[in-house]
Design an enzyme around this catalytic site. Structure first.
Site, PDB file in Angstrom:
ATOM      1  N   THR A  22       0.874  -1.184   0.000  1.00 15.28           N
ATOM      2  CA  THR A  22       0.000   0.000   0.000  1.00 15.28           C
ATOM      3  C   THR A  22       0.911   1.234   0.000  1.00 15.28           C
ATOM      4  O   THR A  22       1.004   1.955   0.996  1.00 15.28           O
ATOM      5  CB  THR A  22      -0.927   0.017   1.237  1.00 15.28           C
TER       6      THR A  22
ATOM      7  N   GLU B   1      10.918  -5.443  10.477  1.00 15.16           N
ATOM      8  CA  GLU B   1      11.852  -6.035   9.520  1.00 15.16           C
ATOM      9  C   GLU B   1      13.180  -6.263  10.228  1.00 15.16           C
ATOM     10  O   GLU B   1      13.593  -5.482  11.075  1.00 15.16           O
ATOM     11  CB  GLU B   1      12.025  -5.129   8.309  1.00 15.16           C
TER      12      GLU B   1
ATOM     13  N   ASN C  93       2.296   3.244  14.468  1.00 13.19           N
ATOM     14  CA  ASN C  93       3.476   3.625  13.681  1.00 13.19           C
ATOM     15  C   ASN C  93       3.757   5.118  13.784  1.00 13.19           C
ATOM     16  O   ASN C  93       4.915   5.537  13.882  1.00 13.19           O
ATOM     17  CB  ASN C  93       3.293   3.221  12.208  1.00 13.19           C
TER      18      ASN C  93
ATOM     19  N   CYS D 249       7.565   1.507   6.057  1.00 12.71           N
ATOM     20  CA  CYS D 249       6.322   1.756   6.805  1.00 12.71           C
ATOM     21  C   CYS D 249       6.206   3.158   7.396  1.00 12.71           C
ATOM     22  O   CYS D 249       5.263   3.875   7.070  1.00 12.71           O
ATOM     23  CB  CYS D 249       6.166   0.719   7.912  1.00 12.71           C
TER      24      CYS D 249
ATOM     25  N   ARG E 136      14.002   0.490   1.006  1.00 15.60           N
ATOM     26  CA  ARG E 136      12.927   1.438   0.699  1.00 15.60           C
ATOM     27  C   ARG E 136      12.914   2.555   1.740  1.00 15.60           C
ATOM     28  O   ARG E 136      12.904   2.297   2.928  1.00 15.60           O
ATOM     29  CB  ARG E 136      11.571   0.707   0.684  1.00 15.60           C
TER      30      ARG E 136
HETATM   31  P1  NAD Z   1       6.145  -5.758  -0.596  1.00 19.61           P
HETATM   32  O1  NAD Z   1       6.144  -4.712  -1.628  1.00 19.61           O
HETATM   33  O2  NAD Z   1       7.430  -6.308  -0.072  1.00 19.61           O
HETATM   34  O3  NAD Z   1       5.294  -6.999  -1.113  1.00 19.61           O
HETATM   35  C1  NAD Z   1       4.051  -6.885  -1.731  1.00 19.61           C
HETATM   36  C2  NAD Z   1       3.883  -8.053  -2.701  1.00 19.61           C
HETATM   37  O4  NAD Z   1       2.530  -8.060  -3.165  1.00 19.61           O
HETATM   38  C3  NAD Z   1       4.773  -7.957  -3.948  1.00 19.61           C
HETATM   39  O5  NAD Z   1       5.517  -9.150  -4.071  1.00 19.61           O
HETATM   40  C4  NAD Z   1       3.770  -7.808  -5.106  1.00 19.61           C
HETATM   41  O6  NAD Z   1       4.209  -8.416  -6.301  1.00 19.61           O
HETATM   42  C5  NAD Z   1       2.549  -8.482  -4.528  1.00 19.61           C
HETATM   43  N1  NAD Z   1       1.288  -8.101  -5.169  1.00 19.61           N
HETATM   44  C6  NAD Z   1       0.840  -6.853  -5.460  1.00 19.61           C
HETATM   45  N2  NAD Z   1      -0.386  -6.923  -6.027  1.00 19.61           N
HETATM   46  C7  NAD Z   1      -0.717  -8.232  -6.102  1.00 19.61           C
HETATM   47  C8  NAD Z   1      -1.845  -8.945  -6.592  1.00 19.61           C
HETATM   48  N3  NAD Z   1      -2.908  -8.318  -7.122  1.00 19.61           N
HETATM   49  N4  NAD Z   1      -1.850 -10.286  -6.492  1.00 19.61           N
HETATM   50  C9  NAD Z   1      -0.785 -10.934  -5.976  1.00 19.61           C
HETATM   51  N5  NAD Z   1       0.311 -10.322  -5.496  1.00 19.61           N
HETATM   52  C10 NAD Z   1       0.351  -8.987  -5.550  1.00 19.61           C
HETATM   53  O7  NAD Z   1       5.277  -5.175   0.620  1.00 19.61           O
HETATM   54  P2  NAD Z   1       5.478  -5.464   2.194  1.00 19.61           P
HETATM   55  O8  NAD Z   1       6.613  -4.701   2.752  1.00 19.61           O
HETATM   56  O9  NAD Z   1       5.405  -6.934   2.428  1.00 19.61           O
HETATM   57  O10 NAD Z   1       4.148  -4.770   2.771  1.00 19.61           O
HETATM   58  C11 NAD Z   1       2.875  -5.306   2.526  1.00 19.61           C
HETATM   59  C12 NAD Z   1       1.869  -4.569   3.389  1.00 19.61           C
HETATM   60  O11 NAD Z   1       2.141  -4.826   4.768  1.00 19.61           O
HETATM   61  C13 NAD Z   1       1.895  -3.053   3.233  1.00 19.61           C
HETATM   62  O12 NAD Z   1       0.588  -2.553   3.340  1.00 19.61           O
HETATM   63  C14 NAD Z   1       2.716  -2.591   4.413  1.00 19.61           C
HETATM   64  O13 NAD Z   1       2.383  -1.285   4.827  1.00 19.61           O
HETATM   65  C15 NAD Z   1       2.298  -3.597   5.470  1.00 19.61           C
HETATM   66  N6  NAD Z   1       3.296  -3.807   6.509  1.00 19.61           N
HETATM   67  C16 NAD Z   1       4.613  -3.921   6.188  1.00 19.61           C
HETATM   68  C17 NAD Z   1       5.534  -4.160   7.185  1.00 19.61           C
HETATM   69  C18 NAD Z   1       7.011  -4.264   6.850  1.00 19.61           C
HETATM   70  O14 NAD Z   1       7.807  -4.297   7.787  1.00 19.61           O
HETATM   71  N7  NAD Z   1       7.385  -4.354   5.581  1.00 19.61           N
HETATM   72  C19 NAD Z   1       5.133  -4.270   8.521  1.00 19.61           C
HETATM   73  C20 NAD Z   1       3.779  -4.173   8.810  1.00 19.61           C
HETATM   74  C21 NAD Z   1       2.869  -3.954   7.796  1.00 19.61           C
END
Ligand code: NAD
Length: 433
Positions: free
Chosen positions: A86, A155, A210, A262, A329
Site C-alpha cells: 500500500t 523487519e 506507527n 512503513c 525502501r
Molecule cells: P512488498 O512490496 O514487499 O510486497 C508486496 C507483494 O505483493 C509484492 O511481491 C507484489 O508483487 C505483490 N502483489 C501486489 N499486487 C498483487 C496482486 N494483485 N496479487 C498478488 N500479489 C500482488 O510489501 P510489504 O513490505 O510486504 O508490505 C505489505 C503490506 O504490509 C503493506 O501494506 C505494508 O504497509 C504492510 N506492513 C509492512 C511491514 C514491513 O515491515 N514491511 C510491517 C507491517 C505492515
C-alpha cells in the site's frame, strides 16, 4: 487449516513461512512470476534473519507452496490474508489502495466456502467496508467476513516477531470470523495479548502505533540536536528518560531519521486521513517535516567535514534502512547518499546484506565495495548510516592506514568516540560532543 496469502513480500513471505511452521497448509500467491518461479525453485527472494532455514524446511515437507494462480491459492481456504503493498500515492501521499482492490477483485470469484478475508496490508480506516462491497459485487454468493488483522512485525526480526508477537489485534464483530482467528492463533494462547475490536479501531491502531513510534524517534533526534548545542550527551539523556516506565527506553535512539517501507508512508497516510476528517494531526505533520530535513542535515554534517577537500571521497557503511534486512525502501542512508551526490563527491558504499537492493535503486551513481575496509580505502571521511553489528568492532588501526584522511561521521553512535580519537580520527557522533 488452509491459508492463502496474497503478496509474498516482507510481510507475506515471513507470515506464510510462520503459519506453515505452525502446521498449516499455506499457499502464497504473487502476481510477480519471477518471484514465484524463484520461490518454487527453492530460492528465497528476500533476506530476513532466520527465515531461510524455516522456508527450506516447510517447502520440503510440502506445507508451503507458491503460485501465481488466485484460484489455486484461494479455493477452499479457511482464511485469505492480504499482504500486498500500500505505497504512498505519488501526488496525494495517501495510501494507494490499487493493489489491494485489484487483489480482492481477482480473488472474489474463487471464494467457494466460508472464508475469512484478513487484511494485513496497512490500509486506511474504512477500507474493510469497501473490500466487503467489492467482494459482494464480484461474487454475490460468496460467504465471507472481511477482518482487519494488522501486522506489527519489525523487519530484521520478522521471524522472531511472528513467533513472539506483543499482541494480536483483530478487527471484527463477526463471531464466526473470531472463531477462525482463535483457531489459527491457538499456539499463541496464553503467550500474548489478544484484542478483538471494531474493524475501524483495528485499522486505526496500526497507523496510530506507527505514527507514535515515528514521533518518538523524531523527538529524540531533536533532543540530540539540543544536546549537541549545550554539550550534554543524548545517550545519557535517553537512558535517564527511558528508566521512567511511562516513557520506556525503546525508540529513544537518535540517528539519521526514521525510514523504511512503513513509517514514512504510514505517517503521511495518517496525516492525510486527519486532514480529510478535519481533525489535523499536527504532531504527525511536524514529525514528517522534521524527519525530511533531518536527512539533509546529516548530509550537511558530512560535507562539512570535508569542506576543504576538493572532490572528496566518502565511504558509506550501511544502505539498508536498518540492520537485519536488505530492504532499502525509504532508507535514511539512501536519502543521505542522494543528498551527498548533489555535491561534487564520490561515494563508495558497503552494506552486509543490501548491496543488491541498493544497486537496483542507485545503479552506478556510486561505487560498491565488498567489505567495509575496501569501502574505506583512500576515503576522506567514513560515514556509518546503518547500525549493522559488524561495524561496531571496526579495526581503527587498519582504517587509519587505509584512509586518506582520518574522519568519521557516525550517524548511529556505534563507535567508541574516545578510541577513535586516540587513533587520530576526527570523530562526530549524534547528540554528543
Ligand atoms: P512488498 O512490496 O514487499 O510486497 C508486496 C507483494 O505483493 C509484492 O511481491 C507484489 O508483487 C505483490 N502483489 C501486489 N499486487 C498483487 C496482486 N494483485 N496479487 C498478488 N500479489 C500482488 O510489501 P510489504 O513490505 O510486504 O508490505 C505489505 C503490506 O504490509 C503493506 O501494506 C505494508 O504497509 C504492510 N506492513 C509492512 C511491514 C514491513 O515491515 N514491511 C510491517 C507491517 C505492515
Amino acid at each position: 487449516m488452509k491459508i492463502g496469502i496474497i503478496g509474498t513480500g516482507y510481510v507475506g513471505l515471513p507470515t506464510g513461512v510462520g503459519f506453515a511452521e505452525l502446521g498449516n497448509t499455506v499457499v502464497c500467491i504473487d502476481k510477480n512470476e519471477n518471484k514465484i518461479n524463484d520461490l518454487k525453485n527453492g530460492k528465497i527472494t528476500l533476506y530476513e534473519d532466520g527465515l531461510e532455514d524455516l522456508f527450506n524446511k516447510n517447502v520440503k515437507n510440502g506445507r508451503l507452496k507458491f503460485t501465481t494462480s488466485m484460484k489455486e491459492g484461494v479455493s477452499d481456504a479457511d482464511m485469505v490474508i492480504l499482504a500486498v503493498g500500500t505505497p504512498p500515492h505519488p501526488v496525494t501521499k495517501e495510501a494507494d489502495l490499487r493493489f489491494v482492490y485489484e487483489a480482492v477483485a481477482e480473488m472474489a470469484d474463487y471464494l467457494t466456502r466460508y472464508t475469512v478475508v484478513a487484511t494485513k496490508s496497512t490500509v486506511p480506516v474504512g477500507t474493510g467496508d469497501q473490500l466487503e462491497q467489492i467482494i459482494s459485487e464480484h461474487n454475490p454468493q460468496a460467504d465471507f467476513d472481511v477482518i482487519s488483522l494488522p501486522e506489527f512485525l519489525r523487519e530484521g526480526f520478522a521471524v522472531h516477531d511472528f513467533f513472539h508477537p506483543d499482541r494480536i489485534i483483530v478487527g471484527t464483530n463477526s463471531k464466526r470470523a473470531e472463531d477462525v482467528v482463535r483457531k489459527l492463533y491457538e499456539p499463541f494462547d496464553g503467550k500474548t495479548h489478544f484484542l478483538f475490536v471494531k474493524r475501524r479501531s483495528s485499522e486505526t491502531i496500526k497507523y496510530a502505533s506507527n505514527a507514535f513510534l515515528a514521533i518518538k524517534i523524531h523527538y529524540i533526534n531533536e533532543m540530540a540536536d539540543f544536546c549537541e548545542k549545550i554539550e550534554a550527551d543524548v545517550l545519557e539523556v535517553a537512558q535517564g528518560m527511558g528508566l521512567d516506565t511511562r516513557i520506556g527506553s525503546r525508540f529513544l535512539i537518535p540517528g539519521p531519521g526514521y525510514g523504511g517501507s512503513c513509517f514514512p508512508k504510514d505517517t503521511m497516510a495518517m496525516a492525510c486521513m486527519g486532514r480529510q476528517n478535519d481533525t489535523p494531526l499536527t504532531l504527525i505533520e511536524t514529525a514528517i517535516e522534521g524527519n525530511r530535513s533531518r536527512k539533509k542535515k546529516m548530509a550537511c554534517r558530512i560535507l562539512n567535514m570535508v569542506r576543504d577537500i576538493s572532490s572528496p571521497k566518502i565511504a558509506v557503511l550501511g544502505l539498508a534502512f536498518k540492520d537485519g534486512t536488505d530492504d532499502c525502501r525509504e532508507s535514511p542512508a539512501m536519502d543521505v547518499v542522494a543528498e551527498l551526490l548533489q555535491s561534487d563527491v564520490s561515494v563508495t558504499a558497503y552494506d552486509p546484506k543490501a548491496m543488491v537492493t541498493a544497486k537496483n535503486l542507485l545503479s552506478n551513481k556510486i561505487k560498491y565495495a565488498d567489505s567495509l575496509y575496501k569501502a574505506a580505502e583512500g576515503a576522506d571521511v567514513l560515514v556509518i548510516l546503518t547500525e549493522w553489528k559488524e561495524f561496531k568492532n571496526i579495526d581503527f588501526e587498519r582504517l587509519a592506514q587505509s584512509m586518506r584522511r582520518r574522519k568519521i561521521v557516525d550517524c548511529r553512535n556505534m563507535l567508541n568516540a574516545e578510541k577513535a580519537r586516540r587513533y587520530g580520527f576526527e570523530y562526530r557522533g549524534i547528540g554528543r560532543v
